[in-house]
Design an enzyme around this catalytic site. Structure first.
Site, PDB file in Angstrom:
ATOM      1  N   GLN A  19       0.816  -1.225   0.000  1.00  0.00           N
ATOM      2  CA  GLN A  19       0.000   0.000   0.000  1.00  0.00           C
ATOM      3  C   GLN A  19       0.844   1.268   0.000  1.00  0.00           C
ATOM      4  O   GLN A  19       0.324   2.370  -0.212  1.00  0.00           O
ATOM      5  CB  GLN A  19      -0.940  -0.001   1.209  1.00  0.00           C
ATOM      6  CG  GLN A  19      -0.249   0.110   2.554  1.00  0.00           C
ATOM      7  CD  GLN A  19      -1.192  -0.105   3.733  1.00  0.00           C
ATOM      8  OE1 GLN A  19      -1.754  -1.179   3.912  1.00  0.00           O
ATOM      9  NE2 GLN A  19      -1.362   0.922   4.543  1.00  0.00           N
ATOM     10  N   CYS A  25      -5.281   0.329   3.637  1.00  0.00           N
ATOM     11  CA  CYS A  25      -5.411  -1.095   3.942  1.00  0.00           C
ATOM     12  C   CYS A  25      -6.832  -1.600   3.692  1.00  0.00           C
ATOM     13  O   CYS A  25      -7.024  -2.740   3.268  1.00  0.00           O
ATOM     14  CB  CYS A  25      -5.026  -1.353   5.384  1.00  0.00           C
ATOM     15  SG  CYS A  25      -5.945  -0.359   6.569  1.00  0.00           S
ATOM     16  N   HIS A 161      -6.424  -1.511  11.522  1.00  0.00           N
ATOM     17  CA  HIS A 161      -5.800  -2.027  10.299  1.00  0.00           C
ATOM     18  C   HIS A 161      -6.681  -3.120   9.680  1.00  0.00           C
ATOM     19  O   HIS A 161      -7.090  -4.042  10.389  1.00  0.00           O
ATOM     20  CB  HIS A 161      -4.419  -2.582  10.640  1.00  0.00           C
ATOM     21  CG  HIS A 161      -3.598  -2.934   9.453  1.00  0.00           C
ATOM     22  ND1 HIS A 161      -3.476  -2.116   8.343  1.00  0.00           N
ATOM     23  CD2 HIS A 161      -2.831  -4.024   9.185  1.00  0.00           C
ATOM     24  CE1 HIS A 161      -2.689  -2.688   7.455  1.00  0.00           C
ATOM     25  NE2 HIS A 161      -2.289  -3.849   7.933  1.00  0.00           N
TER      26      HIS A 161
END
Lengths: 214, 227
Positions: A19, A25, A161
């Site tokens: 990323q 994410c 995340h």
């Protein structure tokens, strides 16, 4: 659920992506899930575009973060996802240039999955990789092995995340989830993170979801 | 003047202010690193102790930092007051070269501390007391050079390189603490993110929206055994 499962061995998972310096994410977690769903329902593994989500999913905030639930809606409303080759990743937001003619996959809906990890495992083995979100405590310095941080340090309430569950199993009697991350293959175990399974470690069971492809 | 001669490695002794000047100034520079002129904190009271470590001296400082008042009405919280931070620093002086090993800061009169810095202190006080190996800073500088080569890092200035070395060193201590607290088989250590502060890592790579926003409600999936 079978005692172990790994979608990587069955060709349902694309290569590990990166990323870059961008909090995207959520887009990688969702495209990874859709890649798996498309493979299992249509028989072809395609690497799909995260950049399309960064640029065209206006509910989410591109590199500042986003939510898988919004991303599924965006994919459905836009009319599908283009491939990585057609709409490649830049790591920063650009003007939306999605073309419905170039879209290669579609989704029909999205669903929330059980918070019970046994049921998650059973679902994964039968239906494909799962989009989840976790507390990323310790991941800045993770190198390999099965992470099992103390619960107060890796609270399920501080989720920050999004990643992709691609399998599960046991290593020397320690149950784990195999997690595809989006920080490149030069992080973790060739881009993968292994997290203890069965105790809701780091909130792995709090935000499990999947697209539905008919 | 030190209260005791510098013979016993295990003994710490209190220092008079002139002796604290160099390590305190270094700690202040590190505290203010990256801040624009006018936004820098100034040193208030400072006291400290020193103990001998290998070929160097390890300074444990307690200092108050006077933060500048906030001048931007769009950003400041009301009422505008001057903020004082109480910080404890550990500065290693080895062969005249300083290195910041620890920095814990929090507002005066509160127990809140800077994000994450105190997380482990209550769990692992012993890690802060263990003696440092000889030539610690030299060894750490060598490891950092390897890290820079491995991950192809270049920094804009000598100052930034020094700052990144300091961050890297602190991160190695953090990784060691995370390792000690992990109940699985995971190994923690140097990664490509080892030169980033916790705050930088969080801001750049993570996704704060996941805990702040509820998101769209989705229907529950049918359990597979119902299929």
């Amino acid at each position: 659920a079978p005692p172990e499962w790994d979608w990587r061995k069955k060709g349902a998972v694309t290569e590990v992506k990166d990323q870059g310096m961008c909090g995207s994410c959520w887009a990688f977690s969702v495209t990874g899930n859709v890649e798996g769903q498309w493979f299992l329902n249509q028989g072809t593994l395609l690497s799909l575009s995260e950049q399309e989500l960064l640029d065209c999913d206006k509910t989410d905030k591109a590199c500042l973060g986003g939510l898988p639930s919004n991303a599924y809606t965006a994919i459905k409303n836009l009319g599908g996802l283009e491939t990585e080759d057609d709409y490649s990743y830049q790591g920063h937001v650009q003007t939306c240039s999605f073309s419905a003619q170039r879209a290669k996959v579609y989704i029909n809906d999205s669903v929330e999955l059980s918070k019970n990890e046994n049921k998650m495992a059973a679902w994964l083995a039968q239906k494909g990789p799962i989009s989840v979100a976790i507390n990323a405590f310790g991941m800045q310095f993770y190198r390999h092995g099965i992470a099992h941080p103390l619960r107060p340090l890796c609270s399920p309430w501080l989720i920050d995340h999004a990643v992709l569950l691609v399998g599960y199993g046991n290593r020397s009697n320690t149950p784990y989830w195999a997690i595809k991350n989006s920080w490149g293959s030069n992080w973790g175990e060739e881009g993968y993170y292994y997290l203890y399974r069965g105790s809701g470690a780091c909130g792995v069971n709090t935000m499990a979801s999947s697209a539905v492809v008919n | 003047v030190p209260a005791k001669p510098r013979a016993d490695d295990e003994q710490a002794w209190d220092l008079s202010p002139p002796e604290l000047l160099a390590p305190a100034r270094f700690a202040l520079d590190m505290y203010n690193y990256g801040r624009a002129a006018g936004m820098r904190a100034v040193l208030g009271a400072v006291r400290g102790r020193v103990r001998r470590v290998g070929r160097g001296s390890l300074f444990s400082l307690e200092a108050t930092m006077e933060e500048p008042p906030c001048n931007d009405p769009l950003v400041c919280l009301l009422p505008v007051t001057k903020k004082t931070m109480l910080c404890s620093f550990e500065v290693l002086d080895e062969l005249g070269k300083h290195m910041l090993l620890r920095r814990d800061c929090g507002p005066v009169n509160t127990k809140a501390t800077e994000y994450g810095n105190e997380t482990f202190s209550s769990f692992l006080p012993m890690l802060n007391k263990d003696p440092l190996p000889q030539d610690f800073s030299v060894k750490m500088a060598t490891v950092f050079e390897d890290f820079m080569k491995t991950y192809n890092r270049t920094y804009e200035s000598k100052e930034e390189t020094q700052w990144r070395l300091t961050v890297f060193t602190r991160n190695m201590v953090r990784a060691q603490k995370i390792q000690a607290l992990d109940r699985g088989t995971a190994q923690y250590g140097i990664t490509k993110f080892s030169d980033l502060t916790e705050e930088e890592f969080y801001t750049i790579y993570l996704n704060p929206l996941l805990q702040k926003e509820p998101g769209r409600k989705m229907s529950l999936a049918k359990p597979v055994d119902d299929l």
